[in-house]
Design a protein around this motif. Structure first.
Motif, PDB file in Angstrom:
ATOM      1  N   ILE A 217      61.201  43.101  88.588  1.00  0.00           N
ATOM      2  CA  ILE A 217      62.262  42.103  88.401  1.00  0.00           C
ATOM      3  C   ILE A 217      63.421  42.379  89.355  1.00  0.00           C
ATOM      4  O   ILE A 217      64.015  41.458  89.923  1.00  0.00           O
ATOM      5  N   GLY A 218      63.733  43.672  89.554  1.00  0.00           N
ATOM      6  CA  GLY A 218      64.786  44.022  90.509  1.00  0.00           C
ATOM      7  C   GLY A 218      64.468  43.515  91.899  1.00  0.00           C
ATOM      8  O   GLY A 218      65.347  42.991  92.615  1.00  0.00           O
ATOM      9  N   LEU A 219      63.219  43.631  92.308  1.00  0.00           N
ATOM     10  CA  LEU A 219      62.808  43.126  93.622  1.00  0.00           C
ATOM     11  C   LEU A 219      62.896  41.609  93.688  1.00  0.00           C
ATOM     12  O   LEU A 219      63.285  41.045  94.720  1.00  0.00           O
ATOM     13  N   LEU A 220      62.530  40.941  92.594  1.00  0.00           N
ATOM     14  CA  LEU A 220      62.625  39.478  92.572  1.00  0.00           C
ATOM     15  C   LEU A 220      64.075  39.015  92.711  1.00  0.00           C
ATOM     16  O   LEU A 220      64.368  38.064  93.451  1.00  0.00           O
ATOM     17  N   VAL A 221      64.986  39.688  92.004  1.00  0.00           N
ATOM     18  CA  VAL A 221      66.406  39.339  92.117  1.00  0.00           C
ATOM     19  C   VAL A 221      66.905  39.615  93.539  1.00  0.00           C
ATOM     20  O   VAL A 221      67.628  38.806  94.131  1.00  0.00           O
ATOM     21  N   GLY A 222      66.491  40.756  94.099  1.00  0.00           N
ATOM     22  CA  GLY A 222      66.861  41.071  95.476  1.00  0.00           C
ATOM     23  C   GLY A 222      66.294  40.068  96.463  1.00  0.00           C
ATOM     24  O   GLY A 222      66.934  39.739  97.478  1.00  0.00           O
ATOM     25  N   TYR A 223      65.117  39.559  96.171  1.00  0.00           N
ATOM     26  CA  TYR A 223      64.468  38.560  97.026  1.00  0.00           C
ATOM     27  C   TYR A 223      65.291  37.271  97.065  1.00  0.00           C
ATOM     28  O   TYR A 223      65.554  36.706  98.129  1.00  0.00           O
ATOM     29  N   VAL A 224      65.699  36.825  95.868  1.00  0.00           N
ATOM     30  CA  VAL A 224      66.527  35.611  95.777  1.00  0.00           C
ATOM     31  C   VAL A 224      67.880  35.846  96.466  1.00  0.00           C
ATOM     32  O   VAL A 224      68.381  34.982  97.199  1.00  0.00           O
ATOM     33  N   TYR A 225      68.457  37.024  96.251  1.00  0.00           N
ATOM     34  CA  TYR A 225      69.733  37.369  96.889  1.00  0.00           C
ATOM     35  C   TYR A 225      69.616  37.306  98.415  1.00  0.00           C
ATOM     36  O   TYR A 225      70.508  36.780  99.103  1.00  0.00           O
ATOM     37  N   SER A 226      68.509  37.835  98.941  1.00  0.00           N
ATOM     38  CA  SER A 226      68.333  37.845 100.402  1.00  0.00           C
ATOM     39  C   SER A 226      68.175  36.437 100.956  1.00  0.00           C
ATOM     40  O   SER A 226      68.551  36.168 102.103  1.00  0.00           O
ATOM     41  N   LEU A 227      67.646  35.519 100.150  1.00  0.00           N
ATOM     42  CA  LEU A 227      67.563  34.118 100.581  1.00  0.00           C
ATOM     43  C   LEU A 227      68.956  33.503 100.696  1.00  0.00           C
ATOM     44  O   LEU A 227      69.271  32.829 101.676  1.00  0.00           O
ATOM     45  N   PHE A 228      69.789  33.756  99.685  1.00  0.00           N
ATOM     46  CA  PHE A 228      71.146  33.202  99.691  1.00  0.00           C
ATOM     47  C   PHE A 228      71.997  33.805 100.810  1.00  0.00           C
ATOM     48  O   PHE A 228      72.861  33.130 101.379  1.00  0.00           O
ATOM     49  N   MET A 229      71.757  35.071 101.138  1.00  0.00           N
ATOM     50  CA  MET A 229      72.578  35.762 102.140  1.00  0.00           C
ATOM     51  C   MET A 229      72.038  35.618 103.562  1.00  0.00           C
ATOM     52  O   MET A 229      72.626  36.129 104.510  1.00  0.00           O
ATOM     53  N   GLY A 230      70.915  34.936 103.715  1.00  0.00           N
ATOM     54  CA  GLY A 230      70.380  34.705 105.055  1.00  0.00           C
ATOM     55  C   GLY A 230      69.539  35.838 105.622  1.00  0.00           C
ATOM     56  O   GLY A 230      69.139  35.791 106.786  1.00  0.00           O
TER      57      GLY A 230
END
Length: 484
Positions: A217-230
């Motif tokens: 789940i931590g990786l999934l949240v980080g994945y979404v975060y990396s999309l928002f941050m470019g």
């Protein structure tokens, strides 16, 4: 606490009990979620060490995808060896198999910067090491005396210490990015820190599936975060998905078969470590799930399955397999001992391994995000080793053994140039640090006289404990003050 709605207490302790399918399947997938990230991470690390390009337009993209695919497929097949069994192969217990971190300190030097060409020798080592691992099953019970917690704890700790650098490099931007302006940037680190924060939060404050799947789940949240941050683009995800096939079968000897003394010796020696780890996991499963001691037949069968599963994986481009300890804890937590539950999870892994699009999605996880998960996972490896060392009687003899083995092993990791004049095969084994440390610990443990164990640790640790250099307490009143 066991869920009695799944079955009676007697049924839950029975490995042969099959819960209702609508409950067995989710429980099996839960086992997969607990080990999924750890299972595919070694493939990504080996690919990165070999110098593979991680972009979806990289010429190495199909190879990276294939390695991820094989990690899933043969983890599932090796798990079936354990749960269903095949003659003497398999413990017929709920043991989940997956790609082993223990072999990474051997694999990384073998492929470092050599690209796809290095995989031929690596997988030859996996195959032959797996066959040797299976052979260990015939005498595993007779060599356990040479591998007490002092040795196994040291080895597990060294595995973690050898890999923590990889986690930091990934969190900073990945090994290939060293020297670029983005390497070590706040943006890169922010993605890794998001993963770590979410993982720790779920581990400590959540329960059930959320806690079990904390890293995922931590990786999934980080994945979404990396999309928002470019950090990650939608185009990259789309390209990776489109370039991945919907279905593909494994290819035998895809990378060839090249004899390498370093690979063969390294994998065979590490097989001992993996075998002992599996013995501990089998004992943990029978104790935590059934409240009994594992039988010799179960331990032997589990070791056979480890080796045969690894050898078959190597033929098709898969990495060494071993039992996964996090799933041992999951069995103790759920109280469900059914091997058929884990069989459901194994089938799910096999299906994922036959669908390269799953690997294509995994490939798009930014290296910084993966770094956050890896920092947690490799730190846990070190912590597991320290936990094993807590069972050691820290007398003078054991402290000396640990000190010498750790100094040599860790020192060679930090200063590989110290053995640059050795033959290439010997240099690869030495700079891993792991094998020399294990060898020193095993030999010293066997040859140092046992009567040293009766002496106090104060002679060794005197300077740290406030005692005199010869282990005797110093009376402050009897010491003449030194004039400036």
């Amino acid at each position: 606490m066991a869920d009695t709605s799944i079955g009676t207490p007697e049924q839950l302790r029975d490995p042969n009990y099959t819960p209702p399918l609508y409950k067995a399947v989710p429980l099996g997938i839960q086992h997969v979620l607990a080990m999924f990230v750890s299972n595919v991470t070694p493939a990504i690390i080996v690919a990165g060490a070999a110098g593979f390009g991680f972009g979806s337009n990289s010429p190495d993209f199909p190879e990276l995808l294939y390695l991820i695919q094989m990690s899933m497929l043969f983890a599932g097949i090796a798990t079936l060896f354990q749960t269903i069994g095949m003659g003497p192969v398999g413990a017929r217990l709920p043991i989940v198999q997956g790609t082993s971190f223990a072999f990474l300190p051997i694999m990384i030097p073998l492929v470092a910067g050599k690209g796809v060409d290095a995989l031929s020798a690596l997988f030859a080592g996996v195959i032959l090491g797996g066959l040797f691992h299976a052979l260990i099953g015939t005498f595993i019970g007779k060599i356990r005396f040479a591998l007490p917690p002092l040795v196994t704890g040291l080895v597990v700790t060294m595995i973690g210490l050898a890999l923590v650098r990889v986690g930091i490099q990934y969190a900073a931007g990945g090994v290939p990015a060293i020297g670029t302006p983005e390497y070590g940037s706040l943006l890169n680190w922010s993605a890794a820190l998001v993963v770590i924060a979410v993982t720790l939060g779920l581990k400590f404050f959540a329960r059930g599936m959320l806690a079990v799947s904390a890293v995922l789940i931590g990786l999934l949240v980080g994945y979404v975060y990396s999309l928002f941050m470019g950090i990650l683009s939608v185009d990259d995800i789309t390209s990776s998905w489109e370039r991945s096939a919907a279905f593909a079968l494994p290819q035998p000897f895809k990378y060839g078969f090249t004899f390498s003394a370093a690979a063969i010796i390294g994998f065979c020696l590490m097989a001992f470590v993996s075998a002992i780890e599996t013995v501990g996991d089998v004992e943990g499963i029978t104790k935590g799930g059934a409240g009994r001691v594992a039988t010799d037949k179960e331990i032997t069968g589990a070791t056979y399955a480890d080796g045969i599963g690894t050898a078959i994986a190597g033929i098709f481009g898969g990495f060494p397999n071993t039992s996964f300890s996090q799933n041992v804890g999951l069995i103790a937590m759920t109280g469900v001992m059914s091997r058929h539950v884990v069989t459901c999870g194994a089938i799910f892994l096999i299906v994922c391994g036959l669908v390269p699009k799953v690997g294509g999605v995994i490939r798009t996880v930014p290296i910084e995000v993966l770094g956050g998960g890896v920092i947690v996972m490799f730190g846990m490896v070190v912590a597991a080793g320290i936990s094993m060392l807590s069972d050691v009687d820290w007398n003078r003899r054991n402290m000396v053994i640990f000190a010498v083995a750790l100094s040599v092993g860790l020192g060679l990791q930090l200063e590989p140039g110290a053995v640059q004049y050795l033959p290439e095969w010997a240099e690869v084994l030495m700079v891993s640090g792991l094998l020399p440390a294990a060898f020193i610990a095993i030999v010293l443990n066997l040859i140092l006289p046992a009567d040293l164990a009766e002496e106090s640790t104060e002679e060794v640790a005197g300077g740290l404990s406030g005692h005199g250099s010869f282990g005797k307490a110093v009376d402050p009143a009897a010491v003449t003050p030194t004039r400036p």
